[in-house]
Design a protein around this motif. Structure first.
Motif, short mmCIF file in Angstrom:
data_model
loop_
_atom_site.label_atom_id
_atom_site.label_comp_id
_atom_site.label_asym_id
_atom_site.label_seq_id
_atom_site.Cartn_x
_atom_site.Cartn_y
_atom_site.Cartn_z
N LEU A 136 -13.67 125.16 8.89
CA LEU A 136 -13.10 124.67 10.14
C LEU A 136 -12.13 123.53 9.89
CD1 LEU A 136 -13.97 125.45 13.27
CD2 LEU A 136 -15.06 126.59 11.36
N LYS A 166 -7.77 123.25 21.25
CA LYS A 166 -7.52 124.52 21.94
C LYS A 166 -8.32 125.66 21.33
CE LYS A 166 -2.78 123.54 22.28
NZ LYS A 166 -1.44 124.08 22.03
N LYS A 167 -8.68 125.51 20.04
CA LYS A 167 -9.43 126.58 19.38
C LYS A 167 -10.94 126.36 19.47
CE LYS A 167 -5.71 128.09 16.46
NZ LYS A 167 -5.17 128.35 15.13
N LEU A 168 -11.33 125.34 20.21
CA LEU A 168 -12.76 125.03 20.37
C LEU A 168 -13.22 125.38 21.77
CD1 LEU A 168 -12.84 121.58 18.55
CD2 LEU A 168 -13.44 123.81 17.61
N PRO A 169 -14.50 125.62 22.03
CA PRO A 169 -15.57 125.73 21.04
C PRO A 169 -15.48 127.03 20.25
CG PRO A 169 -16.42 126.34 23.18
CD PRO A 169 -14.99 125.90 23.39
N LEU A 170 -16.14 127.04 19.11
CA LEU A 170 -16.15 128.21 18.25
C LEU A 170 -17.58 128.34 17.70
CD1 LEU A 170 -14.34 130.36 16.96
CD2 LEU A 170 -13.79 128.71 15.17
N GLU A 229 -8.88 124.96 8.80
CA GLU A 229 -8.18 125.98 9.60
C GLU A 229 -8.06 125.66 11.08
OE1 GLU A 229 -6.83 128.20 7.88
OE2 GLU A 229 -7.98 128.33 6.03
N VAL A 230 -8.87 124.76 11.60
CA VAL A 230 -8.83 124.48 13.03
C VAL A 230 -8.38 123.04 13.25
CG1 VAL A 230 -10.24 124.28 15.12
CG2 VAL A 230 -10.58 126.20 13.57
#
Lengths: 566, 566
Positions: free
Chosen positions: B118, B126-130, B121-122
């Protein structure tokens, strides 16, 4: 699945660590990431493909009455010693020490575990044959991990073992496994050659390997251009060609060849073809020196030599050792008048050298018009050389070509040596005690994934075959802030999901260019783009495999999809 | 599946190595075999159950937007050092050395690998939660492997990690995982208690464990008989009870108690209840001696003491250390007139001891009518004792009971310590850099298998719930040499297979008694017996869960099955 809720870290650049196409694209499209040398994490898209591959394997293995089990990675080292791969003599084996100071191995295979199980539980022929397979990760202390998912320290395999009361039963099962594997490759869409992996086994088909044709392959395959014959190049038998003796065998003569040591030098110096030279190599086999004769244009295949001599203790003799039997420089050794105590073995092709050239066993001199039998004796003719492109195919049909392949797996007979050494026996119909006859089979699942990626791509990215794609459809909403597009996308997502299509929905707040590039990179079979034309009920379609673009009316979408996906 | 073609090695005797019911039955019914201490092979029947369990897990995890990945067992040791579990300080960790002489760990979990992924790559909220989960085998250098599939060196787990931008998001996901796990247990048919695993977390529900109730369980659970309250016994907070001071506080007196050292001895000698005694223990916390007071009938919970004192450096003081502060024998220490330099901490229950008994700090003497505050001071009251059966439930509802359970899994907050230490940060909506907030979840799949076997059995064998059974139906042909029975069996096998029932067909040439005993042992939900009555079109039916036996007409079989299996 909404793309914003899953984990697909795409890359614009080619990672420097990625050395072959499949590796580059699986990295760039966010399928895998390297944790350490030879060890990878499989991200959500890869995991989906892997599970599809596993399910195809399960289906085909079960169709041939193979039963799934799950055997441990942690193994008794005593067992490995029994099965012939001890901890000390197997550099690929990982071992660890537990808190009780006991050494445990991370087994490279499960032949020992499986044979122990059968030995303890199966006592009668009535329970045979039995074929057991598993799917799991294995560990290997790979010397040079590389090529992405090809050479790994931790990898996914399916391996299978079959146990039989007699050879016919094993032969039958082996054929079934070969057919099952062929179906698996076909379902995966892979272009695979089945190759002979062991020269001794051309007739019995005891040991075969499965090679995905690919420029990234590490293995050279010799195959016929006119038949199904294919073998690992090192293993390919060379067909013995007829020799046609010329009318005159000329008189042998000594010629001066100063400073001409190699076949290339001598043939150029004398203006003859390399195939007219008889090359003489001195090997040490066990403790004896032997002379090996080859045609000048051929290369010695030490593996074949070892098999021919029946010993693995074979190496080129040292200068000191050679000096004990011949008194010239190494480049001038020849078959004529070698010490009688030394055995002379020749490759079959030497038989067809007439009026040839060889070293004179005298520094600075070669002999011309040398002829076998007339001028020197050969103890035995053997197949000792590497096959070459252009050679006739050993099966008698066509000509040999070379290709490179990725080693995907094997079928191989273990026979009864292992069961005999482990005392794994059953009672046969006559009441006699016999060791199990064992077959062994394997496919590398991580390699299957890499091989598909290797065979299905273009410069823009991956192009998954329908049956393996992580999702069927990439639904791309061009502008997620546009209410029409957003709502249309949502409705189409619901509609197609209800029709059981699996959908990756790019719902990200990204530029259209980024979305399309990612979509090509990921390579789902079909892209449905919901853009400005959505307001007019038009959906833009792109078929990844062909690059074809279409426009569909919204109401015809399910019908069109059914026509495409079947 | 014909029973003769699969591998189900049943045993008549209980293997000596098998110490609990599930282990005995899984061995006897041919589901598992031990390869070495703490390492098992899963045979065909177990593999079928495991795959059903895995599919239930997948279904429920995906329903809460968790995405499946597959992370490596081989892990960088540097990573483990970063994440706080170094190779040297973690006795459960297996490590190995590769041919490059590099130390590699067989990771106990994947918090480090996942956080690295993570981190790399994150980059944005905006890409959370994952939420990512996996299903794989893990390895642990278990100190005492035992109880069959409960304490293993190699075991199957599903673990999951969720990454969040804020605590609310983690709280929400944690609740979803708790619900998903509850659904999984319910689908598995398991009787599970969700217990508090960390005393600090009663309000926040930060750390919970899931316990399958079983006599074979190693963990004692304290639960309320009238509410959902349950905790690991060590972790259960004790509710502070009101103390009711009596009208008279009597005069404190010294009494002679020769050779009466323990609470049991003193209370018996003085004819009083143990609950009237104030027990004084001297602990060393860091470098200071502290006096700990408990009611005579209560036991010190050192874990609570450590938490209360905020240090893990807590142990009972040695005789030598105690001799520095009090001059009497250890059995006569009491809270009155202890050195003022020593802190005195009391369990809450001490508050309700009036006119009690304590040591007199003088060998051979106790004090009676001791009263806190009047006779001695307490620096602080704390929760320091183990909860007991009969105590009021900490949530205020009902009374505490004890049970034992198998630890199946957990949900736990990692929070942001790990991501902070690994510099795993994202940019939040305000443009600030923040460490990920991480949740961690896990279920032991091998243990789930054992727990089901533990909860579903009788003296004759296993009794699989329908949804987990390796096959739906055990079709037993009594006499395979009888043509009618053989043909009827074959026809019914074909018929029911076409109705998608999965069938294990006992086609073995064995006595009926052996077949019925094996059938009960294996424990498929329904047995269909094709015996002599087959000639009259009658099929004998046995329902494994109830023992009920029925006779069905052959033509009504599919209808009856549908009624049973639904």
């Amino acid at each position: 699945m909404k793309q914003s809720r899953t984990f697909i870290p795409t890359l614009r650049e080619i990672p420097t660590e990625a050395d072959i196409t499949s590796h580059q694209l699986l990295m760039r499209a966010g399928f895998v990431r390297r944790h350490m040398n030879g060890v990878y994490s499989y991200l959500p898209l890869a995991q989906k493909v892997l599970r599809k591959i596993e399910n195809i394997i399960r289906e085909e293995m079960e169709a041939i009455d193979a039963v799934e089990i799950f055997l441990p990675a942690l193994q008794q080292t005593e067992l490995l010693d029994q099965s012939g791969c001890g901890t000390s003599d197997c550099p690929d084996l990982f071992t660890l020490t537990d808190r009780q100071n006991r050494t445990i191995a991370l087994g490279l295979d499960h032949a020992g575990v499986m044979t122990t199980l059968l030995r303890d539980e199966v006592k009668t022929y009535k329970k045979l044959p039995l074929t057991l397979y598993q799917i799991r990760t294995l560990f290997k202390d790979e010397k040079r991990p590389r090529y992405g998912l090809i050479r790994l320290k931790e990898y996914m395999m399916t391996n299978a073992y079959s146990f039989h009361a007699n050879q016919e039963s094993l032969d039958d099962k082996r054929n079934k496994v070969i057919n099952a594997y062929a179906t698996i490759f076909s379902k995966l869409g892979l272009n695979v050659k089945t190759v002979i992996a062991d020269a001794k086994s051309i007739d019995t088909k005891q040991s075969l390997k499965f090679m995905a044709l690919s420029e990234a392959g590490e293995v050279t395959i010799a195959y016929s251009d006119s038949s199904t014959y294919a073998a690992i190049m090192e293993m390919a038998e060379v067909k013995v060609e007829d020799s046609h003796q010329p009318e005159t065998l000329k008189e042998m003569k000594e010629v001066e060849t100063p400073n001409q040591h190699t076949v290339e030098e001598v043939s150029a110096f004398l203006g003859i073809d390399q195939s007219s030279v008889v090359k003489t190599l001195i090997f040490k086999a066990n403790d004896d020196l032997v002379a090996i004769l080859l045609r000048g244009d051929h290369k010695i295949n030490v593996l074949k030599l070892k098999k021919a001599l029946g010993t693995s203790e074979v190496s080129l003799a040292t200068e000191t050792e050679i000096a004990e039997v011949v008194s010239c420089e190494i480049g001038y050794i020849g078959p004529v008048k070698l010490p009688l105590t030394m055995k002379v073995y020749a490759d079959h092709a030497v038989k067809s050298v007439f009026n040839g050239v060889s070293g004179a066993n005298k520094s600075g001199y070669h002999l011309v018009n040398v002829n076998v039998e007339r001028d020197f004796a050969v103890d035995d003719y053997m197949d000792l050389r590497f096959i070459q492109e252009g050679d006739p195919s050993p099966d008698g049909y066509g000509t040999i070509q070379f290709a490179t392949g990725i080693d995907l797996g094997f079928v191989s007979d273990i026979g009864s040596n292992l069961s005999r050494s482990m005392n794994a026996v059953f009672i046969d119909e006559q009441g006699n005690s016999n060791p199990f006859i064992i077959g062994c089979y394997g496919l590398g699942i991580s390699r299957l994934l890499a091989a598909v990626a290797e065979q299905y791509n273009d410069t823009n990215g991956l192009k998954w075959p329908k049956q393996l794609a992580p999702y069927d459809i990439h639904l791309v909403t061009v502008n997620v802030e546009d209410e029409t597009q957003k709502q249309t996308s949502e409705e189409i997502y619901q509609l197609l999901t209800s029709y059981r299509y699996s959908i990756l929905h790019d719902d990200r707040l990204e530029r259209a260019g980024v979305k399309f590039a990612d979509s090509d990179l990921i390579g789902l079979p079909m892209r449905l783009t919901i853009g400005k034309k959505a307001a007019d009920g038009i959906i833009e379609v792109k078929i990844r495999s062909t690059g074809e673009t279409l426009e569909w009316q919204r109401e015809e979408i399910t019908e069109k999809l059914q026509a495409y996906f079947g």
